[in-house]
Design a protein around this motif. Structure first.
Motif, PDB file in Angstrom:
ATOM      1  N   ILE A 126      40.103  30.766  37.854  1.00 43.59           N
ATOM      2  CA  ILE A 126      39.344  31.966  38.203  1.00 43.59           C
ATOM      3  C   ILE A 126      37.923  31.790  37.695  1.00 43.59           C
ATOM      4  O   ILE A 126      37.713  31.518  36.505  1.00 43.59           O
ATOM      5  CB  ILE A 126      39.958  33.237  37.572  1.00 43.59           C
ATOM      6  CG1 ILE A 126      41.460  33.313  37.852  1.00 43.59           C
ATOM      7  CG2 ILE A 126      39.250  34.484  38.084  1.00 43.59           C
ATOM      8  CD1 ILE A 126      42.157  34.438  37.119  1.00 43.59           C
ATOM      9  N   ILE A 169      40.222  38.507  41.756  1.00 43.85           N
ATOM     10  CA  ILE A 169      41.505  37.922  42.107  1.00 43.85           C
ATOM     11  C   ILE A 169      42.536  39.019  42.291  1.00 43.85           C
ATOM     12  O   ILE A 169      42.692  39.891  41.426  1.00 43.85           O
ATOM     13  CB  ILE A 169      41.995  36.937  41.025  1.00 43.85           C
ATOM     14  CG1 ILE A 169      41.026  35.779  40.880  1.00 43.85           C
ATOM     15  CG2 ILE A 169      43.397  36.435  41.330  1.00 43.85           C
ATOM     16  CD1 ILE A 169      40.970  34.873  42.084  1.00 43.85           C
ATOM     17  N   ILE A 172      34.748  38.708  35.761  1.00 43.66           N
ATOM     18  CA  ILE A 172      36.017  38.325  36.376  1.00 43.66           C
ATOM     19  C   ILE A 172      36.884  39.569  36.471  1.00 43.66           C
ATOM     20  O   ILE A 172      37.006  40.327  35.514  1.00 43.66           O
ATOM     21  CB  ILE A 172      36.720  37.226  35.557  1.00 43.66           C
ATOM     22  CG1 ILE A 172      35.958  35.906  35.676  1.00 43.66           C
ATOM     23  CG2 ILE A 172      38.168  37.046  36.012  1.00 43.66           C
ATOM     24  CD1 ILE A 172      36.507  34.798  34.795  1.00 43.66           C
TER      25      ILE A 172
END
Length: 604
Positions: free
Chosen positions: A391, A397, A554
């Motif tokens: 990632i 994600i 992220i």
């Protein structure tokens, strides 16, 4: 009999593995503990000696009174001795009260609470250090009983046991000597029943340990039941299960009642035998005195005049018997509590990482799962099997899969709630095992399917663990989370108390949790079914608000609703702990695999 009692005594007070002294040394310090022990021992010895001396002065009064009665004339010297002995008894009682009883009570109350507080503090400090696997197999009721009841039981024995042991020894020998001094024949008669009583008490308490263990287990179950009923009150009412819940509580409570009654019965039975022993001794000395006086040609030095003193001494002599019987039950109960507390304190801890340096992580460029495998227990098959995933920064994600496929387990490993069995998890190329756990977790903000809240104000719950938050930042976060209007509608606004069960809906709690996430400003955002209890329109607005927060970070989103993850940069489909498919929403639809099947079920 002797060896078992002394063995329990040794375990409770001296054995290094789990002993009261070892706990006391840890909590109070060695010097303070020894000082307390010496003070309590001294007070016990002095108080006991005084108690056994008083009957000697009483006997002196009776002898002076006997002389006065025999002479039919009150001589000044005899009267002075009579008054002196009476005054000495009063003075001795006052001295004993002021310098033995009062200090003993003060020391006992102070250090009793000190040991209880210190032991509970140590056990509470242990709670966050034990791996999560312990709590998966341990009931809340057991831990509550340990922290509340077992700790109190241990401290009571520490202080009461020390004072009781010393005072019992002194009283036993003191009363014996005083009896022999006053009238050695009557003294021997009173001692005849002592071995019999000790033997009876020991036989009665032979199975005390098993009964005590059952009592603590039953108490665990009751505490667990109360905790579950409190947390699930809404669920119980929704399903009309009040009657079943009441019956379950009564069943568990009745078991506790029976086990407690057994312990109480044993204690009462012992006290009954001790009382019988007292009346037997009283009867023996009275019969002996009457017979000797009747057979004697003179009333001079008649044993009848020793009866009042012997009544006091016989009453005092019951103290060692009582202490011995209660010590067996007390030591057995305390031994059980010590074993339970020690088992808890000896649990394997998450490794201390004080020696690890804080890593300088300005931003997270990449997270990588490298051949990761994991199972919650050695006996079970792995939940995660050879899992590989990369990632990158600014990547969103999405993770989807059936219930039990391992989605949440992946997050638990990433945040080091559990350690990988095989493989590695890397942050910026560093193995997370080489980064302090506290630092790893500070990198993440997570919203679970059922967000947690503690009893406190809305403000306290939102800014939890975040310092120096301005009112403006708080309001902006709540507005972005679409919860500000609701908070303003409450009479006390941000100062409204949040009750973990009834105050607000689950959907509103999730919105508050999102506001907390916005305040925390972490480097990685994790949503674990975070919008599952929110309507579609509110979910759309929240996702729009989260776009700003997710910029440059992220983001990992776990969901069952595909609408939640459609816009993710990459979606992975988990099956049996491995990645079955991966790609964007459009790419996965083209593959016509598991993702396509899920899509059709939800949208067609």
């Amino acid at each position: 009999m002797k060896s078992n009692f002394l063995n329990n005594l040794n375990k409770v007070f001296f054995k290094k593995k789990y002993s009261i002294f070892s706990f006391a040394f840890d909590f109070l310090g060695k010097k303070k503990t020894i000082f307390v022990i010496l003070i309590l021992a001294f007070l016990g010895i002095v108080g006991s000696l005084v108690s056994t001396i008083i009957p000697l002065f009483l006997q002196n009064i009776i002898e002076e009174l006997e002389k006065i009665l025999n002479q039919n004339i009150v001589e000044k010297e005899l009267f002075s001795k009579f008054v002196f002995s009476a005054m000495m008894i009063i003075i001795i009682y006052l001295v004993k009260f002021l310098f033995c009883d009062v200090p003993n009570t003060i020391f006992t109350s102070i250090f009793d609470q000190q040991i209880t507080f210190s032991l509970r503090k140590r056990m509470f400090e242990k709670i966050p250090k034990i791996p999560f696997s312990y709590y998966e197999k341990t009931s809340q009721g057991h831990i509550i009983t340990l922290l509340v009841h077992d700790t109190q039981n241990i401290s009571n024995t520490f202080l009461g046991g020390i004072s009781g042991i010393f005072s019992s020894i002194i009283i036993f020998f003191g009363t014996t000597i005083s009896m022999l001094i006053i009238n050695w024949k009557m003294g021997i008669l009173c001692l005849i029943t002592a071995p019999i009583i000790f033997l009876i008490v020991r036989i009665i308490t032979k199975k005390t340990k098993k009964i005590t263990e059952n009592k603590w287990k039953d108490l665990d179950n009751v505490n667990q039941n109360i905790s579950e009923m409190f947390l699930n009150t809404l669920l119980i009412r929704m399903n009309n299960k009040e009657k079943e819940a009441q019956e379950e509580f009564e069943k568990l409570s009745y078991r506790l009642h029976k086990s407690t009654k057994k312990v109480s019965f044993i204690t009462s039975l012992q006290n009954a035998f001790i009382n019988v022993n007292y009346y037997i001794n009283v009867t023996i000395i009275c019969l002996y005195s009457v017979i000797v006086t009747f057979l004697s040609s003179s009333n001079e030095n008649s044993p009848i005049f020793s009866i009042p003193s012997f009544l006091i001494l016989i009453q005092l002599a019951q103290i060692p018997y009582t202490n011995f019987s209660t010590s067996i039950i007390g030591l057995t109960s305390t031994l059980t509590s010590l074993e339970r507390c020690n088992v808890f304190l000896k649990n394997e801890e998450v490794l201390e990482e004080n020696e690890k340096e804080i890593q300088k992580i300005e931003s997270i460029e990449k997270i990588e799962f490298k051949n990761v495998s994991f199972g919650y227990t050695e006996q079970n098959n792995n939940i995660i099997n050879n899992f590989n995933l990369k990632i990158s920064k600014n990547q969103k994600i999405g993770i989807i899969g059936e219930t039990g496929s391992g989605k949440t387990t992946i997050l638990n490993l990433l945040m080091r709630f559990y350690e990988c069995g095989d493989g590695k998890i890397l942050i910026n190329g560093m193995d997370i095992k080489n980064i302090k756990i506290s630092q790893v977790r500070s990198l993440f903000s997570i919203i679970n399917q059922e967000p947690w809240f503690f009893y406190g104000t809305i403000r306290e719950n939102i800014v939890y663990n975040t310092q120096n938050i301005s009112e403006e930042d708080l309001i902006n976060a709540c507005k972005k989370a679409k919860i500000y209007d609701y908070i303003c509608s409450l009479p006390q606004g941000f100062e409204t108390i949040v009750n973990s069960i009834m105050s607000i809906s689950i959907g509103q709690k999730q919105l508050l949790a999102i506001a907390r996430l916005l305040i925390h400003k972490s480097k990685v955002i994790i949503l674990d079914e975070a919008t599952s209890n929110i309507d579609v329109e509110t979910e759309r607005k929240i996702q729009e608000s989260l776009q700003e927060v997710m910029e440059g970070k992220i983001s990992i989103i776990i969901a069952h609703r595909l609408s939640t993850i459609k816009k993710c940069d990459k979606i992975i489909v988990i099956k049996n702990g491995s990645i079955k498919e991966s790609g964007t929403h459009e790419e996965l639809l083209e593959k016509n695999g598991d993702y396509t099947e899920l899509y059709k079920k939800q949208f067609e």
